[in-house]
Scaffold this motif. Structure first.
Motif, PDB file in Angstrom:
ATOM      1  N   ASN A   4       0.983  -1.195  -0.054  1.00  0.00           N
ATOM      2  CA  ASN A   4       0.112  -0.012   0.125  1.00  0.00           C
ATOM      3  C   ASN A   4       0.709   1.253  -0.028  1.00  0.00           C
ATOM      4  O   ASN A   4       0.303   2.355  -0.021  1.00  0.00           O
ATOM      5  CB  ASN A   4      -1.011   0.086   1.204  1.00  0.00           C
ATOM      6  CG  ASN A   4      -1.921  -1.101   1.258  1.00  0.00           C
ATOM      7  OD1 ASN A   4      -2.276  -1.503   0.046  1.00  0.00           O
ATOM      8  ND2 ASN A   4      -2.203  -1.692   2.473  1.00  0.00           N
ATOM      9  N   LEU A   5       2.148   1.190  -0.031  1.00  0.00           N
ATOM     10  CA  LEU A   5       3.003   2.211   0.118  1.00  0.00           C
ATOM     11  C   LEU A   5       3.478   2.824  -1.374  1.00  0.00           C
ATOM     12  O   LEU A   5       4.350   2.451  -1.915  1.00  0.00           O
ATOM     13  CB  LEU A   5       4.336   1.905   0.695  1.00  0.00           C
ATOM     14  CG  LEU A   5       4.238   1.363   2.169  1.00  0.00           C
ATOM     15  CD1 LEU A   5       5.536   0.983   2.747  1.00  0.00           C
ATOM     16  CD2 LEU A   5       3.587   2.444   3.100  1.00  0.00           C
ATOM     17  N   GLY A   6       2.053   3.425  -1.751  1.00  0.00           N
ATOM     18  CA  GLY A   6       2.173   3.898  -3.113  1.00  0.00           C
ATOM     19  C   GLY A   6       3.050   4.951  -3.769  1.00  0.00           C
ATOM     20  O   GLY A   6       3.553   5.140  -4.900  1.00  0.00           O
ATOM     21  N   SER A   7       3.773   5.635  -2.819  1.00  0.00           N
ATOM     22  CA  SER A   7       4.973   6.505  -3.251  1.00  0.00           C
ATOM     23  C   SER A   7       6.322   5.955  -2.682  1.00  0.00           C
ATOM     24  O   SER A   7       7.368   6.926  -2.739  1.00  0.00           O
ATOM     25  CB  SER A   7       4.541   7.851  -2.408  1.00  0.00           C
ATOM     26  OG  SER A   7       3.426   8.457  -2.648  1.00  0.00           O
ATOM     27  N   ASN A  28       2.623  -3.543  -8.440  1.00  0.00           N
ATOM     28  CA  ASN A  28       2.123  -2.341  -8.445  1.00  0.00           C
ATOM     29  C   ASN A  28       3.310  -1.326  -7.795  1.00  0.00           C
ATOM     30  O   ASN A  28       3.116  -0.242  -7.876  1.00  0.00           O
ATOM     31  CB  ASN A  28       1.012  -2.540  -7.122  1.00  0.00           C
ATOM     32  CG  ASN A  28      -0.073  -3.432  -7.815  1.00  0.00           C
ATOM     33  OD1 ASN A  28      -0.610  -3.731  -9.079  1.00  0.00           O
ATOM     34  ND2 ASN A  28      -0.935  -3.960  -6.962  1.00  0.00           N
ATOM     35  N   LEU A  29       4.247  -1.898  -7.089  1.00  0.00           N
ATOM     36  CA  LEU A  29       5.161  -0.809  -6.601  1.00  0.00           C
ATOM     37  C   LEU A  29       6.057  -0.319  -7.600  1.00  0.00           C
ATOM     38  O   LEU A  29       6.698   0.640  -7.378  1.00  0.00           O
ATOM     39  CB  LEU A  29       6.132  -1.658  -5.457  1.00  0.00           C
ATOM     40  CG  LEU A  29       5.020  -1.894  -4.126  1.00  0.00           C
ATOM     41  CD1 LEU A  29       6.234  -2.706  -3.291  1.00  0.00           C
ATOM     42  CD2 LEU A  29       4.672  -0.595  -3.411  1.00  0.00           C
ATOM     43  N   ILE A  50       6.893  -8.694 -11.609  1.00  0.00           N
ATOM     44  CA  ILE A  50       7.203  -7.516 -11.015  1.00  0.00           C
ATOM     45  C   ILE A  50       7.276  -6.330 -11.716  1.00  0.00           C
ATOM     46  O   ILE A  50       7.272  -5.268 -11.320  1.00  0.00           O
ATOM     47  CB  ILE A  50       8.655  -7.523 -10.159  1.00  0.00           C
ATOM     48  CG1 ILE A  50       9.646  -8.003 -11.031  1.00  0.00           C
ATOM     49  CG2 ILE A  50       8.625  -8.628  -8.963  1.00  0.00           C
ATOM     50  CD1 ILE A  50      11.062  -7.832 -10.281  1.00  0.00           C
ATOM     51  N   CYS A  51       7.139  -6.184 -13.007  1.00  0.00           N
ATOM     52  CA  CYS A  51       7.060  -5.077 -14.115  1.00  0.00           C
ATOM     53  C   CYS A  51       5.921  -5.008 -14.802  1.00  0.00           C
ATOM     54  O   CYS A  51       5.621  -6.104 -15.482  1.00  0.00           O
ATOM     55  CB  CYS A  51       8.441  -5.332 -14.646  1.00  0.00           C
ATOM     56  SG  CYS A  51       9.999  -4.916 -13.665  1.00  0.00           S
ATOM     57  N   LYS A  52       5.435  -4.017 -14.537  1.00  0.00           N
ATOM     58  CA  LYS A  52       4.237  -3.591 -15.413  1.00  0.00           C
ATOM     59  C   LYS A  52       4.866  -2.475 -16.407  1.00  0.00           C
ATOM     60  O   LYS A  52       5.614  -1.734 -16.023  1.00  0.00           O
ATOM     61  CB  LYS A  52       3.150  -3.134 -14.647  1.00  0.00           C
ATOM     62  CG  LYS A  52       2.524  -4.347 -13.775  1.00  0.00           C
ATOM     63  CD  LYS A  52       1.383  -3.943 -12.979  1.00  0.00           C
ATOM     64  CE  LYS A  52       0.655  -5.116 -12.102  1.00  0.00           C
ATOM     65  NZ  LYS A  52      -0.611  -4.658 -11.534  1.00  0.00           N
ATOM     66  N   LYS A  53       3.707  -2.285 -17.235  1.00  0.00           N
ATOM     67  CA  LYS A  53       4.042  -0.982 -18.449  1.00  0.00           C
ATOM     68  C   LYS A  53       4.090   0.176 -17.503  1.00  0.00           C
ATOM     69  O   LYS A  53       3.171   0.590 -16.835  1.00  0.00           O
ATOM     70  CB  LYS A  53       3.126  -1.046 -19.433  1.00  0.00           C
ATOM     71  CG  LYS A  53       3.407  -2.189 -20.583  1.00  0.00           C
ATOM     72  CD  LYS A  53       2.477  -1.920 -21.646  1.00  0.00           C
ATOM     73  CE  LYS A  53       2.697  -3.151 -22.590  1.00  0.00           C
ATOM     74  NZ  LYS A  53       1.876  -3.012 -23.653  1.00  0.00           N
ATOM     75  N   GLY A  54       4.922   0.998 -17.666  1.00  0.00           N
ATOM     76  CA  GLY A  54       5.189   2.252 -17.020  1.00  0.00           C
ATOM     77  C   GLY A  54       6.268   2.106 -15.744  1.00  0.00           C
ATOM     78  O   GLY A  54       6.154   3.135 -14.909  1.00  0.00           O
ATOM     79  N   SER A  55       6.777   1.135 -15.694  1.00  0.00           N
ATOM     80  CA  SER A  55       7.695   0.788 -14.405  1.00  0.00           C
ATOM     81  C   SER A  55       8.540   1.608 -14.326  1.00  0.00           C
ATOM     82  O   SER A  55       9.331   2.107 -15.399  1.00  0.00           O
ATOM     83  CB  SER A  55       8.092  -0.700 -14.637  1.00  0.00           C
ATOM     84  OG  SER A  55       9.264  -0.838 -13.455  1.00  0.00           O
ATOM     85  N   LYS A  56       9.187   2.220 -13.185  1.00  0.00           N
ATOM     86  CA  LYS A  56      10.284   3.079 -12.964  1.00  0.00           C
ATOM     87  C   LYS A  56      11.265   2.460 -12.459  1.00  0.00           C
ATOM     88  O   LYS A  56      12.364   3.033 -12.061  1.00  0.00           O
ATOM     89  CB  LYS A  56       9.816   4.236 -12.032  1.00  0.00           C
ATOM     90  CG  LYS A  56       8.840   5.255 -12.745  1.00  0.00           C
ATOM     91  CD  LYS A  56       8.221   6.331 -11.712  1.00  0.00           C
ATOM     92  CE  LYS A  56       7.235   7.236 -12.547  1.00  0.00           C
ATOM     93  NZ  LYS A  56       6.923   8.420 -11.611  1.00  0.00           N
ATOM     94  N   LEU A  57      11.430   1.111 -12.295  1.00  0.00           N
ATOM     95  CA  LEU A  57      12.464   0.350 -11.739  1.00  0.00           C
ATOM     96  C   LEU A  57      13.882   0.587 -12.433  1.00  0.00           C
ATOM     97  O   LEU A  57      13.841   0.258 -13.586  1.00  0.00           O
ATOM     98  CB  LEU A  57      12.229  -1.087 -11.597  1.00  0.00           C
ATOM     99  CG  LEU A  57      11.223  -1.574 -10.202  1.00  0.00           C
ATOM    100  CD1 LEU A  57      10.734  -3.054 -10.411  1.00  0.00           C
ATOM    101  CD2 LEU A  57      12.140  -1.528  -8.986  1.00  0.00           C
ATOM    102  N   LYS A  58      14.945   0.980 -11.757  1.00  0.00           N
ATOM    103  CA  LYS A  58      16.284   1.070 -12.357  1.00  0.00           C
ATOM    104  C   LYS A  58      17.088  -0.008 -11.807  1.00  0.00           C
ATOM    105  O   LYS A  58      18.292  -0.534 -12.413  1.00  0.00           O
ATOM    106  CB  LYS A  58      16.845   2.278 -11.889  1.00  0.00           C
ATOM    107  CG  LYS A  58      16.088   3.739 -12.477  1.00  0.00           C
ATOM    108  CD  LYS A  58      16.702   5.014 -12.150  1.00  0.00           C
ATOM    109  CE  LYS A  58      16.047   6.041 -12.873  1.00  0.00           C
ATOM    110  NZ  LYS A  58      16.823   7.379 -12.635  1.00  0.00           N
ATOM    111  N   MET A  59      16.940  -0.621 -10.859  1.00  0.00           N
ATOM    112  CA  MET A  59      17.733  -1.631 -10.112  1.00  0.00           C
ATOM    113  C   MET A  59      16.832  -2.682  -9.149  1.00  0.00           C
ATOM    114  O   MET A  59      15.879  -2.433  -8.515  1.00  0.00           O
ATOM    115  CB  MET A  59      18.730  -1.154  -9.137  1.00  0.00           C
ATOM    116  CG  MET A  59      19.657  -2.130  -8.495  1.00  0.00           C
ATOM    117  SD  MET A  59      20.769  -1.728  -7.036  1.00  0.00           S
ATOM    118  CE  MET A  59      19.739  -2.252  -5.620  1.00  0.00           C
TER     119      MET A  59
END
Length: 284
Positions: A4-7, A28-29, A50-59
C-alpha cells in the motif's frame, strides 16, 4: 502493508533473515520504486511478475536467496532498468536473450543458477545496447567460442576411432606496402585490397561505412577527384594506400585524428600542399 506504500521510491531489505515467498503485489510498486533490493535473505518460490508497463524500476537485486522457476518475462516492461542481479539462486531457465530489448540495462548478473541451453547469434544489431558487465558463471550454458584464427575442423572415421583435427587457413596479403605470408589468418583482421585494377572516377563516400576495416589498398588504379572526407570515419584504420592514381586536392587534416593510423601512401598523384601535421601524422 508494503503493497500500500504507493509513493515508495527505494525498498532495501537486504542482509536479513527474511523468508517465505515474494509478494505478488510487488508489481504495483514498480510505478514508484526505483530501487528494489532483497539481497541475501531466505526467500524461496518463483519470482513474481514485478514489472508492469510504465515501471520506474532502475535496479532489481534478488541475489543470494533460494528463488526458483523462470526469470519473469514481465521484465521487458522495465524499460528504465539499469541493473538486474539474480545470482546465487535456483533459477531454472534458458539464456534470457529477450532481455536485449532493455535499452538501459548495463549490469546483468545471473551467476550460480541453473541456466541452460545455447547463447545464439544475435538477430539484431541493437542487442543489449548498453550492457557492460555480465556474469553467467557457474551455469550450464552451451555454445561454441570462435577461435582466434580462421580454421576448418576436419574429421574422418578409422576402425574404432574418430580422428579430428583443425586445419588453419593461410594467405599472402600486402599490408603496409609489404607482401606478407600469413600462416594463420586472425579473425580480427579486416582488410580490403583492390589495387592494380582499372577503377575510375571518385573514391565512393560509402567507403566511410567500413568502420572496422584496418587495411585499405586502392593503389595503382585510375581514381580521380579528392580523397573523400568520409575516410575520417574509419576509426580502426591502420594502413591506407592510395598511391599511383590521379587524385587531386588537399589531404584532409582530419585524417590525423585516426589513432591507429600508421601507414599512409599517396605517392604519384596530383595532390597539393599543405601536408597535415599533428597527432598520428607526427609519428610517421
Amino acid at each position: 502493508m508494503i503493497c500500500n506504500l504507493g509513493s515508495l521510491v527505494a525498498l532495501d531489505l537486504s542482509y536479513n533473515n527474511l523468508s517465505g515467498m515474494l509478494l505478488d503485489c510487488s508489481g504495483n510498486l514498480s510505478f514508484s520504486l526505483s530501487i528494489l533490493s532483497l539481497r541475501r535473505n531466505n526467500f524461496h518460490g518463483n519470482i513474481p511478475q514485478i514489472c508492469k508497463k510504465g515501471s520506474k524500476l532502475k535496479m532489481i537485486d534478488f541475489s543470494q536467496n533460494q528463488l526458483q522457476g523462470w526469470i519473469p518475462r514481465s521484465l521487458v516492461n522495465c524499460t528504465m532498468l539499469e541493473i538486474l542481479v539474480l545470482g546465487n539462486n535456483q533459477i531454472n531457465d534458458y539464456f534470457p536473450s529477450w532481455l536485449r530489448v532493455l535499452p538501459k540495462l548495463g549490469v546483468l548478473i545471473l551467476r550460480y543458477n541453473q541456466l541452460q541451453g545455447a547463447i545464439g547469434k544475435p538477430k539484431s544489431n541493437f542487442v543489449f545496447p548498453n550492457l557492460h558487465i555480465v556474469d553467467f558463471s557457474y551455469s550450464s550454458l552451451t555454445g561454441k567460442n570462435r577461435p582466434m584464427y580462421m580454421q576448418a575442423n576436419t574429421s574422418f572415421d578409422l576402425p574404432g576411432y574418430i580422428w579430428k583435427s583443425q586445419y588453419a587457413y593461410s594467405m599472402t596479403f600486402t599490408n603496409r606496402g609489404i607482401e606478407i605470408a600469413y600462416e594463420r589468418i586472425p579473425y580480427i583482421f579486416i582488410a580490403m585490397d583492390l589495387s592494380s585494377n582499372k577503377f575510375e572516377g571518385e573514391i565512393p563516400e560509402l567507403m566511410g561505412n567500413l568502420k572496422g576495416i584496418q587495411v585499405l589498398n586502392l593503389s595503382n588504379n585510375l581514381l580521380t577527384s579528392s580523397i573523400p572526407s568520409s575516410l575520417e570515419k574509419l576509426i580502426a584504420l591502420e594502413a591506407l594506400d592510395l598511391s599511383q592514381n590521379k587524385l587531386s586536392g588537399k589531404i584532409s587534416p582530419q585524417l590525423t585524428q585516426l589513432t591507429f593510423f600508421a601507414f599512409f601512401n599517396v605517392y604519384n598523384n596530383h595532390l597539393i600542399r599543405p601536408i597535415p601535421h599533428g597527432n598520428q601524422f607526427d609519428t610517421f
